[in-house]
Design a protein around this motif. Structure first.
Motif, PDB file in Angstrom:
ATOM      1  N   PHE A   1       0.819  -1.211   0.000  1.00 35.98           N
ATOM      2  CA  PHE A   1       0.000   0.000   0.000  1.00 35.98           C
ATOM      3  C   PHE A   1       0.855   1.266   0.000  1.00 35.98           C
ATOM      4  O   PHE A   1       0.512   2.254  -0.664  1.00 35.98           O
ATOM      5  N   ARG A   2       1.974   1.266   0.741  1.00 29.62           N
ATOM      6  CA  ARG A   2       2.797   2.470   0.746  1.00 29.62           C
ATOM      7  C   ARG A   2       3.456   2.677  -0.620  1.00 29.62           C
ATOM      8  O   ARG A   2       3.640   3.803  -1.067  1.00 29.62           O
ATOM      9  N   SER A   3       3.787   1.579  -1.316  1.00 28.06           N
ATOM     10  CA  SER A   3       4.356   1.693  -2.648  1.00 28.06           C
ATOM     11  C   SER A   3       3.326   2.219  -3.645  1.00 28.06           C
ATOM     12  O   SER A   3       3.644   3.016  -4.530  1.00 28.06           O
ATOM     13  N   LEU A   4       2.089   1.786  -3.505  1.00 31.04           N
ATOM     14  CA  LEU A   4       1.006   2.297  -4.343  1.00 31.04           C
ATOM     15  C   LEU A   4       0.832   3.797  -4.130  1.00 31.04           C
ATOM     16  O   LEU A   4       0.665   4.564  -5.084  1.00 31.04           O
ATOM     17  N   GLU A   5       0.900   4.232  -2.869  1.00 30.14           N
ATOM     18  CA  GLU A   5       0.753   5.662  -2.572  1.00 30.14           C
ATOM     19  C   GLU A   5       1.915   6.457  -3.162  1.00 30.14           C
ATOM     20  O   GLU A   5       1.712   7.541  -3.726  1.00 30.14           O
ATOM     21  N   PHE A   6       3.122   5.927  -3.048  1.00 25.73           N
ATOM     22  CA  PHE A   6       4.267   6.604  -3.639  1.00 25.73           C
ATOM     23  C   PHE A   6       4.107   6.758  -5.146  1.00 25.73           C
ATOM     24  O   PHE A   6       4.417   7.804  -5.718  1.00 25.73           O
ATOM     25  N   THR A   7       3.633   5.707  -5.797  1.00 32.65           N
ATOM     26  CA  THR A   7       3.437   5.771  -7.247  1.00 32.65           C
ATOM     27  C   THR A   7       2.426   6.848  -7.602  1.00 32.65           C
ATOM     28  O   THR A   7       2.632   7.634  -8.538  1.00 32.65           O
ATOM     29  N   ALA A   8       1.335   6.904  -6.851  1.00 33.34           N
ATOM     30  CA  ALA A   8       0.303   7.907  -7.116  1.00 33.34           C
ATOM     31  C   ALA A   8       0.837   9.317  -6.867  1.00 33.34           C
ATOM     32  O   ALA A   8       0.608  10.241  -7.665  1.00 33.34           O
ATOM     33  N   ILE A   9       1.551   9.505  -5.770  1.00 38.68           N
ATOM     34  CA  ILE A   9       2.098  10.823  -5.445  1.00 38.68           C
ATOM     35  C   ILE A   9       3.122  11.262  -6.488  1.00 38.68           C
ATOM     36  O   ILE A   9       3.103  12.401  -6.971  1.00 38.68           O
ATOM     37  N   ASN A  10       4.013  10.348  -6.855  1.00 38.98           N
ATOM     38  CA  ASN A  10       5.097  10.699  -7.774  1.00 38.98           C
ATOM     39  C   ASN A  10       4.601  11.000  -9.179  1.00 38.98           C
ATOM     40  O   ASN A  10       5.172  11.838  -9.888  1.00 38.98           O
ATOM     41  N   THR A  11       3.551  10.319  -9.622  1.00 39.35           N
ATOM     42  CA  THR A  11       3.071  10.537 -10.981  1.00 39.35           C
ATOM     43  C   THR A  11       2.130  11.727 -11.097  1.00 39.35           C
ATOM     44  O   THR A  11       2.174  12.458 -12.096  1.00 39.35           O
ATOM     45  N   ILE A  12       1.302  11.956 -10.090  1.00 34.60           N
ATOM     46  CA  ILE A  12       0.346  13.064 -10.204  1.00 34.60           C
ATOM     47  C   ILE A  12       1.057  14.409 -10.227  1.00 34.60           C
ATOM     48  O   ILE A  12       0.505  15.406 -10.713  1.00 34.60           O
ATOM     49  N   ALA A  13       2.294  14.446  -9.744  1.00 34.75           N
ATOM     50  CA  ALA A  13       3.051  15.698  -9.765  1.00 34.75           C
ATOM     51  C   ALA A  13       3.173  16.251 -11.178  1.00 34.75           C
ATOM     52  O   ALA A  13       3.213  17.477 -11.378  1.00 34.75           O
ATOM     53  N   TYR A  14       3.232  15.381 -12.183  1.00 31.34           N
ATOM     54  CA  TYR A  14       3.519  15.805 -13.552  1.00 31.34           C
ATOM     55  C   TYR A  14       2.288  15.746 -14.455  1.00 31.34           C
ATOM     56  O   TYR A  14       2.404  15.898 -15.672  1.00 31.34           O
ATOM     57  N   ALA A  15       1.108  15.558 -13.854  1.00 26.79           N
ATOM     58  CA  ALA A  15      -0.116  15.439 -14.645  1.00 26.79           C
ATOM     59  C   ALA A  15      -0.414  16.723 -15.422  1.00 26.79           C
ATOM     60  O   ALA A  15      -0.886  16.672 -16.565  1.00 26.79           O
ATOM     61  N   ASP A  16      -0.142  17.873 -14.816  1.00 30.51           N
ATOM     62  CA  ASP A  16      -0.490  19.147 -15.445  1.00 30.51           C
ATOM     63  C   ASP A  16       0.722  20.052 -15.647  1.00 30.51           C
ATOM     64  O   ASP A  16       0.582  21.265 -15.774  1.00 30.51           O
ATOM     65  N   ILE A  17       1.909  19.439 -15.668  1.00 36.70           N
ATOM     66  CA  ILE A  17       3.143  20.196 -15.871  1.00 36.70           C
ATOM     67  C   ILE A  17       3.485  20.212 -17.360  1.00 36.70           C
ATOM     68  O   ILE A  17       3.487  19.181 -18.017  1.00 36.70           O
ATOM     69  N   GLY A  18       3.754  21.396 -17.898  1.00 41.28           N
ATOM     70  CA  GLY A  18       4.149  21.508 -19.293  1.00 41.28           C
ATOM     71  C   GLY A  18       5.566  21.013 -19.515  1.00 41.28           C
ATOM     72  O   GLY A  18       6.355  20.905 -18.574  1.00 41.28           O
ATOM     73  N   GLU A  19       5.900  20.735 -20.755  1.00 37.48           N
ATOM     74  CA  GLU A  19       7.207  20.175 -21.067  1.00 37.48           C
ATOM     75  C   GLU A  19       8.346  21.087 -20.634  1.00 37.48           C
ATOM     76  O   GLU A  19       9.389  20.627 -20.169  1.00 37.48           O
ATOM     77  N   HIS A  20       8.171  22.391 -20.790  1.00 42.26           N
ATOM     78  CA  HIS A  20       9.246  23.326 -20.466  1.00 42.26           C
ATOM     79  C   HIS A  20       9.441  23.475 -18.959  1.00 42.26           C
ATOM     80  O   HIS A  20      10.469  24.010 -18.525  1.00 42.26           O
ATOM     81  N   GLU A  21       8.475  23.022 -18.171  1.00 43.61           N
ATOM     82  CA  GLU A  21       8.594  23.117 -16.713  1.00 43.61           C
ATOM     83  C   GLU A  21       9.004  21.795 -16.076  1.00 43.61           C
ATOM     84  O   GLU A  21       9.140  21.703 -14.856  1.00 43.61           O
ATOM     85  N   MET A  22       9.186  20.751 -16.894  1.00 44.82           N
ATOM     86  CA  MET A  22       9.485  19.422 -16.356  1.00 44.82           C
ATOM     87  C   MET A  22      10.759  19.410 -15.505  1.00 44.82           C
ATOM     88  O   MET A  22      10.802  18.818 -14.428  1.00 44.82           O
ATOM     89  N   SER A  23      11.817  20.045 -16.005  1.00 47.40           N
ATOM     90  CA  SER A  23      13.083  20.011 -15.272  1.00 47.40           C
ATOM     91  C   SER A  23      12.963  20.734 -13.934  1.00 47.40           C
ATOM     92  O   SER A  23      13.491  20.271 -12.916  1.00 47.40           O
ATOM     93  N   LYS A  24      12.267  21.871 -13.925  1.00 36.98           N
ATOM     94  CA  LYS A  24      12.064  22.588 -12.662  1.00 36.98           C
ATOM     95  C   LYS A  24      11.216  21.761 -11.699  1.00 36.98           C
ATOM     96  O   LYS A  24      11.467  21.740 -10.483  1.00 36.98           O
ATOM     97  N   ALA A  25      10.216  21.077 -12.238  1.00 42.30           N
ATOM     98  CA  ALA A  25       9.337  20.279 -11.388  1.00 42.30           C
ATOM     99  C   ALA A  25      10.076  19.102 -10.755  1.00 42.30           C
ATOM    100  O   ALA A  25       9.876  18.792  -9.577  1.00 42.30           O
ATOM    101  N   THR A  26      10.936  18.437 -11.520  1.00 41.49           N
ATOM    102  CA  THR A  26      11.665  17.293 -10.966  1.00 41.49           C
ATOM    103  C   THR A  26      12.645  17.735  -9.881  1.00 41.49           C
ATOM    104  O   THR A  26      12.803  17.056  -8.860  1.00 41.49           O
ATOM    105  N   SER A  27      13.311  18.873 -10.072  1.00 37.86           N
ATOM    106  CA  SER A  27      14.216  19.388  -9.046  1.00 37.86           C
ATOM    107  C   SER A  27      13.451  19.729  -7.775  1.00 37.86           C
ATOM    108  O   SER A  27      13.860  19.375  -6.666  1.00 37.86           O
TER     109      SER A  27
END
Length: 475
Positions: free
Chosen positions: A362-388
Motif C-alpha cells: 500500500f505504501r508503494s502504491l501511494e508513492f506511485t500515485a504521489i510521484n506521478t500526479i506531480a507531472y499530470a499538469d506540468i508543461g514540457e518546459h517546466e518538467m526540469s524545474k518540477a523534478t528538481s
C-alpha cells in the motif's frame, strides 16, 4: 527500444543511490575502528552526504536543460561512482567525509535527472507504470541496505560496500550512452546564482538540522541554530523566487493543484514512511533482542510488497482515479504504520512479516500515485524545474521523518535512569509518524475529482491531445 528499458536503466541508478545512503549505517563501527575514529564522529559521513544532496539537487534541472539530460545523467553516474570508489580507499576521517560529499554531488544530479529522462521519454498515458518501477528501488534500498552492509562488512571488508558500485556505474554509463537520448531545451535562462546560494544554505541547514535531532553528535543549540539559519535562508529564497522571472526552484508551480498535492501531501506522507526504516530495526533489535540478520529479514518483506505493487498500480489508479486512491490509501498505509505499535516480543514472526508485506504494497502504491500526479499538469518546459523541486521536497521530508521518530524516542528516555531505549518507547513513535502520514489525506481532499486524468489511457482515447514536445534530441 522498449521505453521500459530506459526506466530500468534509471531504476538501477536510483537503487544504487538509495541503497548506498543506508548501507553505510550498519558498517560505521567497522569503518571507525579501521580509521581510528570514534563511531559517533563517523556520523559526519552520513550528514555530509545529505548536505551535498541538499545543495546540488536544486541545480540539477537547470543543468539538464543547459547541457542535455543524457549528458548530465551520465556525468552524475561517473561522479557518484568515482566518489564511491574513493571512499573505499579512504585512510582518514577527513578523506572519507570529502569523498562522501563528492558522492552526494553525483547522487544529487543522478536521481532527479534520471526521473526527467523518463518524463521526456515516456508518454503520459504510460507514466504510471513507468514510474511504478522507480518506486520499487526507492523502497528496497532502505530495507536491503542495512543487512547487506552488515553481511559485506562481516564476510569481506567495509571497503567493498563502496567498490561494488564500480561495475554498476560502468554499466550505467554504457547503457545511458547507448539508449538514452540527450533531450535538452532550446533556450535556457541564465543560472540563478543568488537563488542557488540561498536555497543551498537553507536546504542544507534544514536537512542537516533534521538529521541530527535526537543524536548526541551536536549540542541542542547547534541544532536549533542550523534549523533557524536554514529556515531564514529559505524565507529569503521565497521572496527572491517571486521577484525574478526564472528562479532556480519555481514556487509558482505550487499554484498547480496536482503539483501542490505532490509537494505538501507527499511531504506529510513521507514523514511517516521515512521514519519506519529507522524505527523498525531499532524496535526489533533494542526492544525485542533480535539479531541484525533477524531484523533485516523481517523488514525485507516491505520491499517484497513494493515489488508486488508494480504491476497493479496502473490498473488501480485507472479504475478508481487518483483522488480516491490518494485519500483512502494514505489512511490505509498510515494504519499499517501505526499497527506496528502493537508488535511485542511474543508476536509471531509470520504475522509481522505479513503485516509489513501488505503495508509495503500500500505504501508503494501511494508513492506511485504521489510521484506521478506531480507531472499530470506540468508543461514540457517546466518538467526540469518540477523534478528538481519534487526531489528537494522528497529529500527534506525523509530527513524530517527520521528526525520526528528520533525526537519522540529521545524525549521519552530523557530523565530515565540509564537513558536506555525501551520497547514501549516505540509505541508512541509509530502512532505519531502514522498520524503524519494520515494527515496527508487532508491535502489530497483538495484535489479536483478528475485530477490526474491526463495520465490515463482513457483520457487520450476520449480525444485529449498529447502535449507537443518542444525538445531537441541530440544524437
Amino acid at each position: 527500444m522498449p521505453r521500459y528499458f530506459i526506466t530500468l536503466i534509471v531504476a538501477v541508478a536510483l537503487f544504487m543511490e538509495t541503497m548506498d545512503s543506508t548501507i553505510i549505517a550498519t558498517s560505521l563501527p567497522a569503518i571507525a575502528a579501521d580509521l581510528g575514529e570514534d563511531p559517533i564522529a563517523l556520523k559526519l559521513a552520513l550528514t555530509s552526504y545529505l548536505l551535498s544532496l541538499a545543495v546540488f539537487i536544486p541545480i540539477s534541472g537547470w543543468m539538464a536543460d543547459r547541457f542535455g539530460a543524457r549528458t548530465v545523467f551520465r556525468a552524475a553516474i561517473v561522479v557518484f561512482t568515482l566518489g564511491s570508489a574513493a571512499c573505499g580507499f579512504a585512510t582518514s576521517l577527513l578523506d572519507f567525509i570529502l569523498f562522501r560529499i563528492v558522492q552526494g554531488m553525483g547522487g544529487a544530479m543522478m536521481v532527479p535527472v534520471g526521473r526527467l529522462v523518463i518524463l521526456r521519454s515516456v508518454p503520459k498515458a504510460e507514466l504510471i507504470s513507468a514510474l511504478a518501477w522507480l518506486t520499487v528501488p526507492a523502497l528496497m534500498g532502505p530495507v536491503i541496505g542495512p543487512p547487506l552492509g552488515g553481511f559485506i562488512t562481516t564476510v569481506f571488508s567495509w571497503r567493498w560496500i563502496f567498490w561494488i558500485n564500480i561495475p554498476v556505474g560502468i554499466l550505467g554509463v554504457y547503457l545511458a550512452t547507448r539508449f538514452i537520448e540527450n533531450f535538452r531545451e532550446d533556450t535556457v535562462p541564465p543560472l540563478d546564482l543568488k537563488g542557488f546560494f540561498l536555497s543551498g544554505i537553507g536546504l542544507a541547514g534544514l536537512a542537516f538540522g533534521f538529521t541530527i535531532i535526537g543524536q548526541p553528535l551536536f549540542p541542542p543549540w547547534v541544532v536549533a541554530g542550523l534549523l533557524a539559519v536554514g529556515a531564514a535562508s529559505c524565507a529569503l529564497y521565497v521572496r527572491h523566487a517571486f521577484a525574478i522571472p526564472a528562479p532556480l526552484l519555481d514556487l509558482r508551480l505550487l499554484k498547480i493543484d496536482t503539483f501542490f498535492a505532490n509537494i505538501a501531501g507527499g511531504f506529510l506522507f513521507r514523514i511517516g514512511v521515512g521514519a519506519t526504516p529507522f524505527l523498525l530495526p531499532l524496535y526489533f533489535q533494542l526492544g525485542f533482542g533480535m539479531t541484525p540478520l533477524q531484523s533485516g529479514l523481517l523488514t525485507f518483506s516491505i520491499a517484497v510488497g513494493a515489488v508486488a505493487m508494480k504491476t497493479t498500480a496502473a490498473p488501480i489508479l485507472r479504475r478508481f482515479g487518483y483522488r480516491p486512491v490518494l485519500i483512502w490509501n494514505a489512511l490505509i498505509t498510515a494504519g499499517f504504520i501505526a499497527v506496528c505499535a502493537l508488535f511485542t516480543a511474543a508476536t509471531p514472526h509470520a504475522l509481522i512479516l505479513a503485516t509489513l508485506l501488505v503495508g509495503g504494497f500500500f505504501r508503494s502504491l501511494e508513492f506511485t500515485a504521489i510521484n506521478t500526479i506531480a507531472y499530470a499538469d506540468i508543461g514540457e518546459h517546466e518538467m526540469s524545474k518540477a523534478t528538481s523541486f519534487a526531489s528537494v521536497s522528497q529529500q527534506l521530508s525523509m530527513s524530517a521523518g527520521v528526525a520526528v521518530g528520533a525526537l519522540v524516542l529521545e524525549l521519552q528516555r530523557m530523565g530515565r535512569a540509564g537513558h536506555e531505549v525501551l520497547a514501549s518507547d516505540f509505541h508512541l513513535a509509530f502512532l505519531i509518524v502514522g498520524a503524519f502520514a494520515a494527515s496527508s489525506a487532508l491535502i489530497f481532499l483538495r484535489l479536483p475529482k478528475d485530477a490526474g486524468s491526463s495520465l490515463s489511457r482513457k483520457a487520450h482515447a476520449l480525444g485529449e491531445p498529447e502535449r507537443q514536445r518542444d525538445l531537441v534530441p541530440e544524437d
